[in-house]
Design a protein around this motif. Sequence first.
Motif, mmCIF file in Angstrom:
data_model
loop_
_atom_site.group_PDB
_atom_site.id
_atom_site.type_symbol
_atom_site.label_atom_id
_atom_site.label_comp_id
_atom_site.label_asym_id
_atom_site.label_seq_id
_atom_site.Cartn_x
_atom_site.Cartn_y
_atom_site.Cartn_z
ATOM 1 N N THR A 83 0.842 -1.196 0.000
ATOM 2 C CA THR A 83 0.000 0.000 0.000
ATOM 3 C C THR A 83 0.878 1.246 0.000
ATOM 4 O OG1 THR A 83 -1.760 -1.132 1.211
ATOM 5 C CG2 THR A 83 -1.786 1.275 1.247
ATOM 6 N N THR A 84 0.526 2.213 -0.848
ATOM 7 C CA THR A 84 1.281 3.468 -0.961
ATOM 8 C C THR A 84 0.325 4.640 -0.857
ATOM 9 O OG1 THR A 84 2.894 2.404 -2.426
ATOM 10 C CG2 THR A 84 2.873 4.806 -2.392
ATOM 11 N N VAL A 85 0.705 5.630 -0.073
ATOM 12 C CA VAL A 85 -0.049 6.879 0.043
ATOM 13 C C VAL A 85 0.845 8.000 -0.458
ATOM 14 C CG1 VAL A 85 -1.227 8.476 1.593
ATOM 15 C CG2 VAL A 85 -1.377 5.993 1.990
ATOM 16 N N SER A 86 0.309 8.823 -1.379
ATOM 17 C CA SER A 86 1.139 9.842 -2.025
ATOM 18 C C SER A 86 0.394 11.175 -2.096
ATOM 19 C CB SER A 86 1.505 9.415 -3.452
ATOM 20 O OG SER A 86 2.105 8.148 -3.479
ATOM 21 N N THR A 87 1.174 12.245 -2.219
ATOM 22 C CA THR A 87 0.628 13.578 -2.461
ATOM 23 C C THR A 87 1.492 14.294 -3.495
ATOM 24 O OG1 THR A 87 -0.134 15.622 -1.408
ATOM 25 C CG2 THR A 87 1.929 14.696 -0.606
ATOM 26 N N LYS A 88 0.886 15.235 -4.222
ATOM 27 C CA LYS A 88 1.591 15.897 -5.317
ATOM 28 C C LYS A 88 1.212 17.367 -5.386
ATOM 29 C CE LYS A 88 0.093 15.775 -9.559
ATOM 30 N NZ LYS A 88 -0.324 15.339 -10.910
ATOM 31 N N LEU A 89 2.207 18.213 -5.630
ATOM 32 C CA LEU A 89 1.988 19.632 -5.892
ATOM 33 C C LEU A 89 2.427 19.911 -7.321
ATOM 34 C CD1 LEU A 89 1.254 22.485 -4.846
ATOM 35 C CD2 LEU A 89 3.686 22.743 -4.227
ATOM 36 N N GLY A 90 1.500 20.456 -8.119
ATOM 37 C CA GLY A 90 1.795 20.661 -9.539
ATOM 38 C C GLY A 90 1.453 22.062 -9.998
ATOM 39 N N PHE A 91 2.049 22.408 -11.136
ATOM 40 C CA PHE A 91 1.791 23.708 -11.769
ATOM 41 C C PHE A 91 1.477 23.467 -13.237
ATOM 42 C CE2 PHE A 91 4.615 24.321 -8.215
ATOM 43 C CZ PHE A 91 4.052 25.393 -7.539
ATOM 44 N N LYS A 92 0.329 23.957 -13.693
ATOM 45 C CA LYS A 92 -0.093 23.755 -15.065
ATOM 46 C C LYS A 92 -0.011 25.075 -15.835
ATOM 47 C CE LYS A 92 -3.233 19.926 -14.006
ATOM 48 N NZ LYS A 92 -4.620 19.415 -14.080
ATOM 49 N N PHE A 93 0.460 24.972 -17.087
ATOM 50 C CA PHE A 93 0.611 26.159 -17.926
ATOM 51 C C PHE A 93 -0.155 25.974 -19.231
ATOM 52 C CE2 PHE A 93 4.462 25.354 -15.468
ATOM 53 C CZ PHE A 93 4.570 26.520 -14.730
#
Length: 244
Positions: free
Chosen positions: A234-244
Amino acid sequence: MTRKRLSALCLSACASVSLWGGVATPAVASGLDDVKKLSQEAFAKLAKDLAAVAAIRALSPAVSLNLLGVDVSAEIGVANVASGEVWRNAGGGSTAVIIPRLNIYKAFSGGSDIGLSLGAAGSSGLTTLGVIGRYQVLAPATISPGVYVRFSGNRDIGSSTVDVRSLGLDLVVAKPIGFITPYIGAGGTRTDTKPLGSSLSAVSTTSGRLFAGFDTNLPFATLSAEAEKIGDVTTVSTKLGFKF
């Protein structure tokens, strides 16, 4: 499916297969230094954990980028390996493996995106480089959700003790609700794990994948979170992204 969609999807698939089975890359880091001390049975258990640890997690819903858009993101996940004793005996360190990853996606016409992903896996010595192709089968509408297929290829470029190469195929369903887009998905991975400098035999594993998460559109960024299970990991993940 238009010619442009086919071209983008084929480009991603070809790049994934080439990365999975192609050019040899010199190992530059150590980790899992005691793999050669494992039995073949123990190595097979380790290979199942490595298949989950090395897998690409896109952390994105079934919504394509805008035409010619770009998505740059940083993510971090924690995977709890299933065979903790084997992992420690192999020299993998903590069984709660921290997995940082950098991603960049480029949109193409027809609902296709292609991305590159660079990641690591705790103190295992793995540094993975992968390519992801996403094709939007169905755009989200007022009532119906969006649906896309995701193809990925990934291989280790950092370990001096194991060679890990994986392919993945997933189906993702999502429905935007205001500025939040929850999503669920299912698929599978095929991973080949080969010990280096050891008499152990290579192991191929095929694992199912289930995952669910959400993507939040903020004024200047996107924030995502996802829970995933590959095999027994089991894996728990988070992500911060920037879209252009």
